[in-house]
Enzyme design. Structure first.
Site, PDB file in Angstrom:
ATOM      1  N   CYS A   1      -2.777   0.959   0.327  1.00 36.43           N
ATOM      2  CA  CYS A   1      -4.005   0.416   0.913  1.00 36.43           C
ATOM      3  C   CYS A   1      -3.664  -0.966   1.455  1.00 36.43           C
ATOM      4  O   CYS A   1      -2.495  -1.340   1.523  1.00 36.43           O
ATOM      5  CB  CYS A   1      -5.138   0.373  -0.110  1.00 36.43           C
ATOM      6  SG  CYS A   1      -4.741  -0.552  -1.613  1.00 36.43           S
ATOM      7  N   THR A   2      -4.652  -1.742   1.850  1.00 34.28           N
ATOM      8  CA  THR A   2      -4.381  -3.015   2.531  1.00 34.28           C
ATOM      9  C   THR A   2      -3.711  -4.039   1.626  1.00 34.28           C
ATOM     10  O   THR A   2      -2.679  -4.607   1.960  1.00 34.28           O
ATOM     11  CB  THR A   2      -5.686  -3.596   3.099  1.00 34.28           C
ATOM     12  OG1 THR A   2      -6.302  -2.638   3.946  1.00 34.28           O
ATOM     13  CG2 THR A   2      -5.395  -4.864   3.898  1.00 34.28           C
TER      14      THR A   2
END
Length: 427
Positions: A278-279
């Site tokens: 994810c980020t």
């Protein structure tokens, strides 16, 4: 002119055939009244190992720095940066913790979201370098946060958030995750350093680059973000998530009718390597706990998320830009990895290999920039990719129906982003 000395952990340049084992400390005088003269950015120094050790943890007890540039200098000479970090750790009195943080930030120019509860802290904020980094240094004086991984993006010329929200929040992120055993590290996935993540992706994609599942190696690459984030950038081999908010994520939890869109459908929970990204890492940590409870054994996350990977490895195995949840919306890899030799004027342009996913929401044509915009209809506010032709034809709206809405915001040119709704409401 007053000055202050910081003890910095510095990662020196790597000469040929050199393998970095440790970091080195130096004392550098920084004149805070003219911080733009020396622009710094925080990075992790522990990229070569996915596990912590007592010897290495001491090296990251203070911020780690490398030189940046002055592109982010504001009109008054200040350099603004965006800071992200989180930590799952037991906090006995979170309300008192909030008060301590508010007291420290009193008078400092910090905007963003900082949430604290019994399970830890989650923070994304912007501010002038001296204020933003002073908060990091203060936080790391606490033993509970001493080895926290703090990520700082490239300099900007103003705040990326409208105001500061520092408060107790029952759930550190959307979806109501307070019931999960997040503090127990054994319930979360094994974090992989960016270098190890890269090796695993290269091995998997060399066999079958067209599929998110590699049958011969029994590997699944899982993008634990939203579909609109995938639309502007993702790792090669990752399937687009069919969700628009984290609470709707159902990988590994799907019913029989959802198996087509579920990369974890029918996989062997005992033997399949599940690589999650994810980020910044927090969504993967949370979701891996859910999957662990469902019986999945071989779970791995990308330590520090995409932003940390791009900083350490560059865009290898990555395609497109990085979506961020602030006023910038989209970051090209060159703005994350600051030593990349990329022409700034073309930093947001789409490369040839993005044509398969960088599509206009309205007409389906390839977009010229990987940057979302909000619908001009105040009551729609849809976040979407749009080509310049459709933006002009529909006056910044996502559909013809929205063009006739009662409350329309002005069409924003270029990279601008709409302000909060209350700026456009009738008074």
């Amino acid at each position: 002119m007053a000055s202050q000395t910081l003890t910095l952990a510095f990662v020196p340049p790597k000469p040929p055939n050199y393998t970095r084992k440790n970091c080195f400390r130096y004392s550098i005088p920084v004149k805070f009244s003219r911080i733009n003269r020396i622009d710094f950015r925080l990075v992790a120094c522990k990229c070569t190992s996915s596990s912590s050790s007592s010897s290495s943890s001491a090296l990251i007890s203070e911020p780690n720095w490398i030189r940046g540039d002055n592109r982010g200098e504001s009109e008054d000479g200040r350099v603004f940066i965006v800071v992200n970090f989180y930590r799952f750790v037991f906090i006995e009195d979170p309300e008192m913790e909030v008060s301590k943080h508010l007291e420290f930030l009193q008078g400092r120019d910090i905007h963003g979201r900082i949430y604290i509860n019994e399970q830890g802290i989650n923070a994304q904020y912007s501010g002038p370098s001296e204020d933003a980094l002073a908060y990091v240094s203060w936080l790391k004086e606490d033993e509970r946060f001493r080895d926290i991984l703090v990520q700082i993006s490239s300099p900007i010329h103003r705040h990326a958030f409208p105001r500061l929200k520092l408060r107790y929040k029952p759930s550190l992120m959307e979806g109501g995750v307070s019931h999960l055993p997040l503090i127990d590290s054994s319930m979360r996935a094994t974090p992989l350093a960016p270098g190890e993540w890269r090796k695993r992706l290269e091995a998997a994609n060399n066999v079958d680059v067209s599929s998110h599942v590699n049958p011969s190696r029994n590997v699944v690459l899982l993008d634990v973000r939203n579909g609109y984030e995938w639309d502007i950038g993702h790792f090669i081999g990752a399937q687009r998530p069919n969700v628009d908010c984290f609470r709707s994520t159902t990988f590994g939890l799907s019913q029989s009718e959802d198996v087509v869109s579920d990369p974890l459908a029918n996989v062997d929970k005992e033997k399949t390597d599940i690589l999650m990204y994810c980020t910044g890492g927090i969504r993967c940590d949370v979701y891996s706990t859910i999957l662990r409870q469902r019986g999945y054994k071989k779970l791995y996350t990308l330590r520090g998320g995409i932003s940390h990977y791009l900083e350490c490895e560059g865009p290898v195995e990555w395609i497109g830009n990085l979506f961020v949840f602030d006023a910038r919306l989209s970051l090209p890899p060159s703005s994350v990895k600051h030593d990349a030799k990329t022409d700034e004027r073309s930093a947001h342009k789409v490369s040839d290999n993005t044509s398969v996913f960088g599509k206009c929401y309205i007409c389906g044509s390839q977009v010229s920039e990987l940057r979302h915009r909000n619908c001009a209809n105040l009551d729609c506010n849809l976040l979407y990719l749009c080509c310049s032709g459709c933006m002009d034809d529909l006056r910044g709206c996502c559909s013809s129906n929205c063009t006739s809405a009662a409350r329309l915001r002005p069409v924003l040119p270029g990279h601008e982003r709409y302000q909060k709704w209350h700026h456009y409401r009738d008074t």
